[in-house]
Design a protein around this motif. Structure first.
Motif, PDB file in Angstrom:
ATOM      1  N   MET A 107       0.894  -1.044  -0.191  1.00  0.00           N
ATOM      2  CA  MET A 107       0.247   0.094  -0.003  1.00  0.00           C
ATOM      3  C   MET A 107       0.862   1.251   0.204  1.00  0.00           C
ATOM      4  O   MET A 107       1.989   1.420   0.742  1.00  0.00           O
ATOM      5  CB  MET A 107      -1.062  -0.013   1.153  1.00  0.00           C
ATOM      6  CG  MET A 107      -1.612   1.221   1.332  1.00  0.00           C
ATOM      7  SD  MET A 107      -2.571   1.500   2.843  1.00  0.00           S
ATOM      8  CE  MET A 107      -3.649  -0.039   2.983  1.00  0.00           C
ATOM      9  N   LYS A 108       0.391   2.211  -0.665  1.00  0.00           N
ATOM     10  CA  LYS A 108       1.054   3.518  -0.851  1.00  0.00           C
ATOM     11  C   LYS A 108       0.813   4.458   0.460  1.00  0.00           C
ATOM     12  O   LYS A 108      -0.470   4.260   0.661  1.00  0.00           O
ATOM     13  CB  LYS A 108       1.076   4.344  -2.148  1.00  0.00           C
ATOM     14  CG  LYS A 108       1.794   3.483  -3.207  1.00  0.00           C
ATOM     15  CD  LYS A 108       1.189   4.153  -4.563  1.00  0.00           C
ATOM     16  CE  LYS A 108       1.392   5.518  -4.793  1.00  0.00           C
ATOM     17  NZ  LYS A 108       1.176   6.167  -6.142  1.00  0.00           N
ATOM     18  N   THR A 109       1.686   5.351   0.898  1.00  0.00           N
ATOM     19  CA  THR A 109       1.332   6.086   1.904  1.00  0.00           C
ATOM     20  C   THR A 109       1.450   7.489   1.634  1.00  0.00           C
ATOM     21  O   THR A 109       2.639   7.787   1.064  1.00  0.00           O
ATOM     22  CB  THR A 109       1.816   5.865   3.304  1.00  0.00           C
ATOM     23  OG1 THR A 109       1.584   4.440   3.639  1.00  0.00           O
ATOM     24  CG2 THR A 109       1.787   7.044   4.526  1.00  0.00           C
ATOM     25  N   LEU A 110       0.661   8.520   1.622  1.00  0.00           N
ATOM     26  CA  LEU A 110       0.748   9.756   1.281  1.00  0.00           C
ATOM     27  C   LEU A 110       0.638  10.741   2.832  1.00  0.00           C
ATOM     28  O   LEU A 110       0.012  10.363   3.753  1.00  0.00           O
ATOM     29  CB  LEU A 110      -0.446  10.540   0.551  1.00  0.00           C
ATOM     30  CG  LEU A 110      -0.264  11.898   0.551  1.00  0.00           C
ATOM     31  CD1 LEU A 110       0.694  12.170  -0.576  1.00  0.00           C
ATOM     32  CD2 LEU A 110      -1.726  12.543  -0.234  1.00  0.00           C
ATOM     33  N   ILE A 111       2.004  11.170   2.883  1.00  0.00           N
ATOM     34  CA  ILE A 111       1.962  12.236   4.193  1.00  0.00           C
ATOM     35  C   ILE A 111       1.943  13.488   3.942  1.00  0.00           C
ATOM     36  O   ILE A 111       2.864  13.934   3.100  1.00  0.00           O
ATOM     37  CB  ILE A 111       3.579  11.773   4.770  1.00  0.00           C
ATOM     38  CG1 ILE A 111       3.473  10.186   5.377  1.00  0.00           C
ATOM     39  CG2 ILE A 111       3.812  12.644   6.078  1.00  0.00           C
ATOM     40  CD1 ILE A 111       5.036   9.864   6.009  1.00  0.00           C
ATOM     41  N   VAL A 112       1.105  14.057   4.290  1.00  0.00           N
ATOM     42  CA  VAL A 112       0.717  15.325   4.218  1.00  0.00           C
ATOM     43  C   VAL A 112       1.140  16.213   5.363  1.00  0.00           C
ATOM     44  O   VAL A 112       0.682  16.328   6.319  1.00  0.00           O
ATOM     45  CB  VAL A 112      -0.835  15.661   4.026  1.00  0.00           C
ATOM     46  CG1 VAL A 112      -1.224  17.120   3.716  1.00  0.00           C
ATOM     47  CG2 VAL A 112      -1.580  14.892   2.881  1.00  0.00           C
ATOM     48  N   VAL A 113       2.128  17.037   5.291  1.00  0.00           N
ATOM     49  CA  VAL A 113       2.909  17.820   5.931  1.00  0.00           C
ATOM     50  C   VAL A 113       2.660  19.203   6.371  1.00  0.00           C
ATOM     51  O   VAL A 113       2.493  20.059   5.278  1.00  0.00           O
ATOM     52  CB  VAL A 113       4.543  17.753   5.901  1.00  0.00           C
ATOM     53  CG1 VAL A 113       5.312  18.800   6.895  1.00  0.00           C
ATOM     54  CG2 VAL A 113       4.918  16.409   5.554  1.00  0.00           C
ATOM     55  N   ASP A 114       1.925  19.516   7.525  1.00  0.00           N
ATOM     56  CA  ASP A 114       1.634  20.670   8.048  1.00  0.00           C
ATOM     57  C   ASP A 114       0.814  21.673   6.948  1.00  0.00           C
ATOM     58  O   ASP A 114       1.147  22.800   6.850  1.00  0.00           O
ATOM     59  CB  ASP A 114       2.818  21.218   8.281  1.00  0.00           C
ATOM     60  CG  ASP A 114       3.876  20.723   9.616  1.00  0.00           C
ATOM     61  OD1 ASP A 114       3.334  19.810  10.160  1.00  0.00           O
ATOM     62  OD2 ASP A 114       4.633  21.021   9.792  1.00  0.00           O
ATOM     63  N   MET A 115      -0.100  20.958   6.545  1.00  0.00           N
ATOM     64  CA  MET A 115      -1.040  21.955   5.474  1.00  0.00           C
ATOM     65  C   MET A 115      -1.874  22.637   6.324  1.00  0.00           C
ATOM     66  O   MET A 115      -2.964  22.409   6.523  1.00  0.00           O
ATOM     67  CB  MET A 115      -1.704  21.033   4.616  1.00  0.00           C
ATOM     68  CG  MET A 115      -0.573  20.564   3.371  1.00  0.00           C
ATOM     69  SD  MET A 115      -0.016  22.038   2.479  1.00  0.00           S
ATOM     70  CE  MET A 115      -1.471  22.683   1.605  1.00  0.00           C
ATOM     71  N   GLN A 116      -1.265  23.474   7.418  1.00  0.00           N
ATOM     72  CA  GLN A 116      -2.427  24.292   8.438  1.00  0.00           C
ATOM     73  C   GLN A 116      -2.362  25.713   8.046  1.00  0.00           C
ATOM     74  O   GLN A 116      -1.848  26.329   7.354  1.00  0.00           O
ATOM     75  CB  GLN A 116      -1.419  24.108   9.754  1.00  0.00           C
ATOM     76  CG  GLN A 116      -1.342  22.571  10.299  1.00  0.00           C
ATOM     77  CD  GLN A 116      -0.445  22.654  11.292  1.00  0.00           C
ATOM     78  OE1 GLN A 116       0.763  22.280  11.184  1.00  0.00           O
ATOM     79  NE2 GLN A 116      -0.685  22.657  12.620  1.00  0.00           N
ATOM     80  N   ASN A 117      -3.465  26.024   8.449  1.00  0.00           N
ATOM     81  CA  ASN A 117      -3.900  27.585   7.992  1.00  0.00           C
ATOM     82  C   ASN A 117      -2.708  28.584   8.458  1.00  0.00           C
ATOM     83  O   ASN A 117      -2.463  29.529   7.725  1.00  0.00           O
ATOM     84  CB  ASN A 117      -5.112  27.925   8.905  1.00  0.00           C
ATOM     85  CG  ASN A 117      -6.041  27.279   8.436  1.00  0.00           C
ATOM     86  OD1 ASN A 117      -6.647  26.994   7.269  1.00  0.00           O
ATOM     87  ND2 ASN A 117      -7.062  26.866   9.347  1.00  0.00           N
ATOM     88  N   ASP A 118      -1.983  28.499   9.456  1.00  0.00           N
ATOM     89  CA  ASP A 118      -1.002  29.398   9.724  1.00  0.00           C
ATOM     90  C   ASP A 118       0.102  29.336   8.882  1.00  0.00           C
ATOM     91  O   ASP A 118       0.876  30.459   8.568  1.00  0.00           O
ATOM     92  CB  ASP A 118      -0.418  29.125  11.238  1.00  0.00           C
ATOM     93  CG  ASP A 118      -1.080  29.892  12.582  1.00  0.00           C
ATOM     94  OD1 ASP A 118      -1.987  30.927  11.872  1.00  0.00           O
ATOM     95  OD2 ASP A 118      -0.748  29.820  13.450  1.00  0.00           O
ATOM     96  N   PHE A 119       0.466  28.287   8.256  1.00  0.00           N
ATOM     97  CA  PHE A 119       1.453  28.045   7.154  1.00  0.00           C
ATOM     98  C   PHE A 119       0.873  28.571   5.566  1.00  0.00           C
ATOM     99  O   PHE A 119       1.819  28.778   4.797  1.00  0.00           O
ATOM    100  CB  PHE A 119       1.980  26.760   7.023  1.00  0.00           C
ATOM    101  CG  PHE A 119       3.000  26.315   8.335  1.00  0.00           C
ATOM    102  CD1 PHE A 119       3.893  27.208   8.608  1.00  0.00           C
ATOM    103  CD2 PHE A 119       2.547  25.197   8.867  1.00  0.00           C
ATOM    104  CE1 PHE A 119       4.564  26.827   9.897  1.00  0.00           C
ATOM    105  CE2 PHE A 119       3.285  24.843  10.013  1.00  0.00           C
ATOM    106  CZ  PHE A 119       4.378  25.723  10.633  1.00  0.00           C
ATOM    107  N   ILE A 120      -0.359  28.474   5.349  1.00  0.00           N
ATOM    108  CA  ILE A 120      -1.041  29.022   4.123  1.00  0.00           C
ATOM    109  C   ILE A 120      -1.418  30.337   4.153  1.00  0.00           C
ATOM    110  O   ILE A 120      -0.705  31.060   3.368  1.00  0.00           O
ATOM    111  CB  ILE A 120      -2.196  27.916   3.962  1.00  0.00           C
ATOM    112  CG1 ILE A 120      -1.549  26.374   3.919  1.00  0.00           C
ATOM    113  CG2 ILE A 120      -3.002  28.465   2.768  1.00  0.00           C
ATOM    114  CD1 ILE A 120      -2.866  25.631   4.041  1.00  0.00           C
ATOM    115  N   ASP A 121      -2.065  30.944   5.065  1.00  0.00           N
ATOM    116  CA  ASP A 121      -2.632  32.288   5.086  1.00  0.00           C
ATOM    117  C   ASP A 121      -2.761  33.051   6.203  1.00  0.00           C
ATOM    118  O   ASP A 121      -3.152  34.177   6.714  1.00  0.00           O
ATOM    119  CB  ASP A 121      -3.907  32.374   4.184  1.00  0.00           C
ATOM    120  CG  ASP A 121      -4.869  31.605   4.736  1.00  0.00           C
ATOM    121  OD1 ASP A 121      -4.728  31.179   5.814  1.00  0.00           O
ATOM    122  OD2 ASP A 121      -6.164  31.597   4.312  1.00  0.00           O
TER     123      ASP A 121
END
Length: 168
Positions: free
Chosen positions: A1-15
């Motif tokens: 199985m493949k694993t996607l790790i989504v690192v820190d896609m948090q509001n403070d880092f985006i806008d």
């Protein structure tokens, strides 16, 4: 199985407190990547940079004196529309999560923020802990503090045998 790790896609880092136009620009790419992994029934893990109210008194806070990702705040939350049911969330107090070795992986892909801090830290930890597991990063789904530091992190990861995909 493949694993996607989504690192820190948090509001403070985006806008939020540490947001950038480059971070805002990758959100649609990250959303599409998450959707594809979900449709394939693959594993999805989100990491959240997680700090307390005392952040400015910590060693990291003394070097980066901007309060961000304080647990329970809007800035700490995963950006709207990205989280999917069934995904794991890891609250990490530092750049890299040292406990990846408590899991098992067949293939790992990382996306998220910031390429030059938390993405590269986790990619290198994963490659060191799982030297025989393919580890990749999708450059079109990552953004750094600056475009230059983003590129430098991609070069570093390539040198450490991490496959960098989707370079423009």
């Amino acid at each position: 199985m493949k694993t996607l790790i989504v690192v820190d896609m948090q509001n403070d880092f985006i806008d939020g407190a540490l947001g950038t136009k480059e971070a805002q620009a990758i959100v649609p790419n990250v959303a599409a990547k998450i959707k594809a992994y979900k449709a394939n029934g693959d594993e999805i893990i989100f990491t959240r940079d997680t700090h307390g109210e005392d952040y400015l008194d910590t060693p990291e806070g003394k070097k980066l004196p901007v309060k961000h990702c304080i647990k329970g705040t809007k800035g700490w939350e995963i950006a709207d529309g990205l989280y999917v049911d069934g995904a794991d969330c890891i609250d990490k107090p530092n750049f890299g999560w040292p406990h990846w070795n408590e899991r098992r992986f067949d293939e790992i892909e990382l996306v998220g923020l910031c390429t030059d801090i938390c993405v590269v830290s986790n990619a290198l930890i994963l490659k060191a802990q799982f030297p025989d597991v393919p580890v990749s990063v999708d450059a079109a789904c990552c953004a750094g503090v600056t475009p230059e530091s983003h590129e430098a992190a991609l070069v570093t990861m390539k040198m450490c045998q991490i496959d960098v995909k989707e370079e423009e």
